[in-house]
Design a protein around this motif. Structure first.
Motif, PDB file in Angstrom:
ATOM      1  N   ARG A   1      29.980 145.023  61.304  1.00 27.43           N
ATOM      2  CA  ARG A   1      28.533 144.559  61.363  1.00 27.43           C
ATOM      3  C   ARG A   1      28.223 143.194  61.334  1.00 27.43           C
ATOM      4  O   ARG A   1      27.279 142.904  61.280  1.00 27.43           O
ATOM      5  N   ILE A   2      29.362 142.368  61.195  1.00 27.53           N
ATOM      6  CA  ILE A   2      29.118 140.908  60.770  1.00 27.53           C
ATOM      7  C   ILE A   2      29.765 140.162  61.770  1.00 27.53           C
ATOM      8  O   ILE A   2      30.896 140.515  62.147  1.00 27.53           O
ATOM      9  N   GLY A   3      29.272 139.105  62.199  1.00 30.50           N
ATOM     10  CA  GLY A   3      30.030 138.188  62.973  1.00 30.50           C
ATOM     11  C   GLY A   3      30.315 136.658  62.228  1.00 30.50           C
ATOM     12  O   GLY A   3      29.397 136.194  61.350  1.00 30.50           O
ATOM     13  N   TYR A   4      31.622 136.358  62.486  1.00 26.20           N
ATOM     14  CA  TYR A   4      31.992 135.350  61.366  1.00 26.20           C
ATOM     15  C   TYR A   4      32.768 134.251  62.032  1.00 26.20           C
ATOM     16  O   TYR A   4      33.763 134.391  62.974  1.00 26.20           O
ATOM     17  N   LEU A   5      32.488 133.049  61.748  1.00 23.05           N
ATOM     18  CA  LEU A   5      33.013 131.880  62.157  1.00 23.05           C
ATOM     19  C   LEU A   5      33.547 131.182  61.328  1.00 23.05           C
ATOM     20  O   LEU A   5      32.724 130.315  60.614  1.00 23.05           O
ATOM     21  N   PRO A   6      34.719 130.923  61.009  1.00 21.27           N
ATOM     22  CA  PRO A   6      35.466 130.092  59.848  1.00 21.27           C
ATOM     23  C   PRO A   6      35.502 128.687  59.955  1.00 21.27           C
ATOM     24  O   PRO A   6      35.206 128.224  61.189  1.00 21.27           O
ATOM     25  N   GLY A   7      35.440 127.870  58.957  1.00 21.90           N
ATOM     26  CA  GLY A   7      35.199 126.505  59.138  1.00 21.90           C
ATOM     27  C   GLY A   7      36.738 125.945  59.891  1.00 21.90           C
ATOM     28  O   GLY A   7      36.502 124.970  60.273  1.00 21.90           O
ATOM     29  N   GLU A   8      37.674 126.651  59.235  1.00 20.61           N
ATOM     30  CA  GLU A   8      38.994 126.063  59.897  1.00 20.61           C
ATOM     31  C   GLU A   8      39.525 127.101  60.766  1.00 20.61           C
ATOM     32  O   GLU A   8      40.009 128.267  60.309  1.00 20.61           O
ATOM     33  N   LEU A   9      38.994 126.905  61.883  1.00 22.99           N
ATOM     34  CA  LEU A   9      39.311 128.094  62.898  1.00 22.99           C
ATOM     35  C   LEU A   9      40.763 127.928  63.915  1.00 22.99           C
ATOM     36  O   LEU A   9      41.137 126.839  64.221  1.00 22.99           O
ATOM     37  N   ILE A  10      41.537 128.947  63.684  1.00 20.95           N
ATOM     38  CA  ILE A  10      42.947 129.039  63.730  1.00 20.95           C
ATOM     39  C   ILE A  10      43.051 130.355  65.046  1.00 20.95           C
ATOM     40  O   ILE A  10      42.687 131.376  64.785  1.00 20.95           O
ATOM     41  N   LEU A  11      43.322 129.843  66.310  1.00 23.72           N
ATOM     42  CA  LEU A  11      43.273 130.725  67.367  1.00 23.72           C
ATOM     43  C   LEU A  11      44.844 130.845  67.855  1.00 23.72           C
ATOM     44  O   LEU A  11      45.575 129.648  67.874  1.00 23.72           O
ATOM     45  N   GLU A  12      45.127 131.943  68.515  1.00 27.25           N
ATOM     46  CA  GLU A  12      46.400 132.234  69.164  1.00 27.25           C
ATOM     47  C   GLU A  12      46.397 131.340  70.428  1.00 27.25           C
ATOM     48  O   GLU A  12      45.427 131.346  71.203  1.00 27.25           O
TER      49      GLU A  12
ATOM     50  N   HIS B   1      29.240 140.817  69.872  1.00 32.18           N
ATOM     51  CA  HIS B   1      29.080 142.250  69.575  1.00 32.18           C
ATOM     52  C   HIS B   1      27.669 142.334  68.917  1.00 32.18           C
ATOM     53  O   HIS B   1      27.310 143.483  68.470  1.00 32.18           O
ATOM     54  N   ASP B   2      26.629 141.431  68.913  1.00 28.20           N
ATOM     55  CA  ASP B   2      25.349 141.444  68.584  1.00 28.20           C
ATOM     56  C   ASP B   2      25.435 142.096  67.141  1.00 28.20           C
ATOM     57  O   ASP B   2      24.626 142.939  66.935  1.00 28.20           O
ATOM     58  N   PRO B   3      26.096 141.351  66.125  1.00 22.99           N
ATOM     59  CA  PRO B   3      26.080 141.763  64.910  1.00 22.99           C
ATOM     60  C   PRO B   3      24.792 141.570  64.225  1.00 22.99           C
ATOM     61  O   PRO B   3      23.918 140.886  64.534  1.00 22.99           O
ATOM     62  N   GLU B   4      24.567 142.423  63.227  1.00 23.26           N
ATOM     63  CA  GLU B   4      23.460 142.472  62.275  1.00 23.26           C
ATOM     64  C   GLU B   4      23.368 141.211  61.464  1.00 23.26           C
ATOM     65  O   GLU B   4      22.148 140.716  60.942  1.00 23.26           O
ATOM     66  N   LEU B   5      24.572 140.736  61.118  1.00 24.28           N
ATOM     67  CA  LEU B   5      24.935 139.541  60.151  1.00 24.28           C
ATOM     68  C   LEU B   5      25.673 138.409  60.728  1.00 24.28           C
ATOM     69  O   LEU B   5      26.783 138.753  61.247  1.00 24.28           O
ATOM     70  N   LEU B   6      25.208 137.401  60.930  1.00 29.25           N
ATOM     71  CA  LEU B   6      26.019 136.165  61.381  1.00 29.25           C
ATOM     72  C   LEU B   6      26.491 135.071  60.118  1.00 29.25           C
ATOM     73  O   LEU B   6      25.486 134.809  59.439  1.00 29.25           O
ATOM     74  N   VAL B   7      27.732 135.048  59.899  1.00 29.61           N
ATOM     75  CA  VAL B   7      27.873 134.215  58.773  1.00 29.61           C
ATOM     76  C   VAL B   7      28.790 133.058  59.470  1.00 29.61           C
ATOM     77  O   VAL B   7      29.949 133.365  59.954  1.00 29.61           O
ATOM     78  N   LEU B   8      28.348 131.641  59.522  1.00 30.35           N
ATOM     79  CA  LEU B   8      28.928 130.754  60.252  1.00 30.35           C
ATOM     80  C   LEU B   8      29.117 129.545  59.461  1.00 30.35           C
ATOM     81  O   LEU B   8      28.242 128.931  58.826  1.00 30.35           O
ATOM     82  N   ASP B   9      30.315 129.175  59.570  1.00 32.93           N
ATOM     83  CA  ASP B   9      30.524 127.865  58.747  1.00 32.93           C
ATOM     84  C   ASP B   9      30.961 126.663  59.547  1.00 32.93           C
ATOM     85  O   ASP B   9      32.179 126.920  60.117  1.00 32.93           O
ATOM     86  N   GLU B  10      30.116 125.704  59.468  1.00 32.41           N
ATOM     87  CA  GLU B  10      30.326 124.552  60.213  1.00 32.41           C
ATOM     88  C   GLU B  10      30.277 124.755  61.704  1.00 32.41           C
ATOM     89  O   GLU B  10      31.193 124.613  62.309  1.00 32.41           O
ATOM     90  N   PRO B  11      29.443 125.839  62.309  1.00 32.97           N
ATOM     91  CA  PRO B  11      29.628 126.196  63.680  1.00 32.97           C
ATOM     92  C   PRO B  11      29.446 125.130  64.669  1.00 32.97           C
ATOM     93  O   PRO B  11      30.023 125.304  65.836  1.00 32.97           O
TER      94      PRO B  11
ATOM     95  N   ASN C   1      15.010 136.223  66.160  1.00 31.10           N
ATOM     96  CA  ASN C   1      13.557 137.096  66.726  1.00 31.10           C
ATOM     97  C   ASN C   1      14.170 138.407  66.926  1.00 31.10           C
ATOM     98  O   ASN C   1      13.341 139.162  67.079  1.00 31.10           O
ATOM     99  N   ASP C   2      15.430 138.790  67.144  1.00 31.35           N
ATOM    100  CA  ASP C   2      15.742 140.220  67.242  1.00 31.35           C
ATOM    101  C   ASP C   2      16.031 141.039  65.755  1.00 31.35           C
ATOM    102  O   ASP C   2      16.310 142.072  65.824  1.00 31.35           O
ATOM    103  N   GLY C   3      15.399 140.098  64.716  1.00 29.65           N
ATOM    104  CA  GLY C   3      15.568 141.001  63.549  1.00 29.65           C
ATOM    105  C   GLY C   3      16.650 140.791  62.695  1.00 29.65           C
ATOM    106  O   GLY C   3      16.994 141.577  61.563  1.00 29.65           O
ATOM    107  N   ARG C   4      17.696 140.263  63.552  1.00 31.50           N
ATOM    108  CA  ARG C   4      18.890 139.933  62.686  1.00 31.50           C
ATOM    109  C   ARG C   4      18.940 138.762  61.954  1.00 31.50           C
ATOM    110  O   ARG C   4      18.158 137.872  61.948  1.00 31.50           O
ATOM    111  N   SER C   5      20.158 138.444  60.848  1.00 34.65           N
ATOM    112  CA  SER C   5      20.087 137.372  59.928  1.00 34.65           C
ATOM    113  C   SER C   5      21.277 136.444  60.207  1.00 34.65           C
ATOM    114  O   SER C   5      22.404 136.776  60.769  1.00 34.65           O
ATOM    115  N   VAL C   6      21.212 135.264  59.634  1.00 38.21           N
ATOM    116  CA  VAL C   6      22.220 134.252  59.814  1.00 38.21           C
ATOM    117  C   VAL C   6      22.156 133.503  58.385  1.00 38.21           C
ATOM    118  O   VAL C   6      21.351 132.898  58.070  1.00 38.21           O
ATOM    119  N   LEU C   7      23.482 133.211  58.147  1.00 33.77           N
ATOM    120  CA  LEU C   7      23.891 132.487  56.943  1.00 33.77           C
ATOM    121  C   LEU C   7      24.758 131.478  57.543  1.00 33.77           C
ATOM    122  O   LEU C   7      25.811 131.464  58.106  1.00 33.77           O
TER     123      LEU C   7
END
Length: 326
Positions: free
Chosen positions: A78-89, A147-157, A178-184
């Protein structure tokens, strides 16, 4: 559910070193809260506690009405998360990587990945190792939003994004709200928070030193005043005497061109009364410098030895040590 996030008296220690000192804040549904502060202030540690990446030492956390320590994958989807130190395959294409994330995070609408990729101008069919830092950051944003999460948690996005794409990101945040969801949203970029956040929590050395709306911060920010008077030393001396007596007017000085300059950090009505009695030919009262106000709240000296900077270095060392021990 009354709050998307509820934090009460959050403490976090590594060994004997406490790095979060009783944080308390709320994120109402359909709103954006910005966390801002210097490196090491505790922003990333706070986000990691909320997502159960690390465990708090004490305090109460609720994320989407649940305790993140006991909610497992169901809450994380239910959460979308972007870490500050992004490591991808790196040895796969962006498209294949995002499809993998989609299988983990839950249902993703058909065409949603391509829609976001077009908005952010990211090539999906290149291998990740061939992408620039900015394009890798865009992949991170897509996996958080897709995935249109209810909550987004974004670190230095917006790290690595050019100004035009930063504006596109802000439009995406506005759509979520505007869609009623939240962002930190954790950021160093104050202008980003000015445009997107309903409230801003300012962290300094593991403590929230202010939690206010952008308008409230601006109302308490310092304005710069410059006044030009009719020629004459007598008028200048009289103006200096009158303005020095006005509450909230500080740092009054005479500029080389004969103007008076001062800082104004209180209501302007007494100032206007004083100016009305003077032979003023020109007056400039600048828009409040919100960045300066924030820097004042969390300390302007970011050089070696600043408490927040030293705390940040120590926190990162302790987190690395804790991961090795676990």
């Amino acid at each position: 559910m009354s709050s998307s996030i509820s934090v009460d008296s959050l403490h976090k220690s590594f060994a004997r070193n406490e790095v979060l000192h009783g944080l308390s804040f709320e994120l109402p549904p359909g709103s954006v809260l910005g966390l801002i502060g210097p490196n090491g202030a505790g922003k990333t540690t706070t986000l990691r506690c909320l997502l159960d990446i690390i465990r708090p030492s004490s305090g109460t956390l609720r994320v989407l009405g649940e305790d993140p320590r006991h909610s497992g994958p169901e809450l994380r989807r239910r959460i979308g998360y972007l870490p500050g130190e992004l490591i991808l395959e790196s040895r796969v294409t962006g498209r294949r990587l995002l499809n993998h994330f989609a299988a983990l995070s839950g249902p993703v609408k058909r065409g949603r990945i391509e829609e976001l990729a077009e908005r952010l101008a990211v090539p999906l069919d290149k291998q990740v190792r061939e992408l620039s830092k900015g394009n890798k950051q865009k992949l991170g944003l897509i996996q958080a939003f897709m995935h249109d999460p209810e909550l987004l948690v974004l670190d230095e996005p917006t790290s690595g994004l050019d100004p035009l794409l930063q504006q596109e990101f802000l439009a995406m945040v506005a759509e979520v709200r505007n869609d009623g969801r939240s962002v930190l949203l954790s950021s160093h970029v104050l202008s980003e928070l000015q445009q997107s956040a309903d409230r801003v929590a300012i962290l300094r050395a593991g403590t929230i030193v202010a939690n206010a709306s952008v308008d409230e911060l601006r109302a308490n920010a310092v304005r710069k005043l410059r006044v030009r008077l009719e020629d004459g030393q007598e008028a200048l001396d009289d103006a200096t005497r009158r303005l020095s007596a006005v509450p909230g007017v500080d740092g009054l000085r005479t500029l080389p061109d004969g103007q008076l300059e001062a800082s104004v950090h209180d209501g302007i009505r007494p100032l206007l009364t004083a100016l009305a009695a003077l032979p003023v030919t020109d007056v400039v009262l600048e828009e409040p410098d919100l960045e300066e106000a924030v820097l004042t709240l969390y300390g302007t000296n970011h050089g070696n030895g600043h408490p927040a900077t030293a705390t940040g270095h120590r926190t990162r060392r302790l987190e690395r040590h804790a991961r090795k021990e676990s």
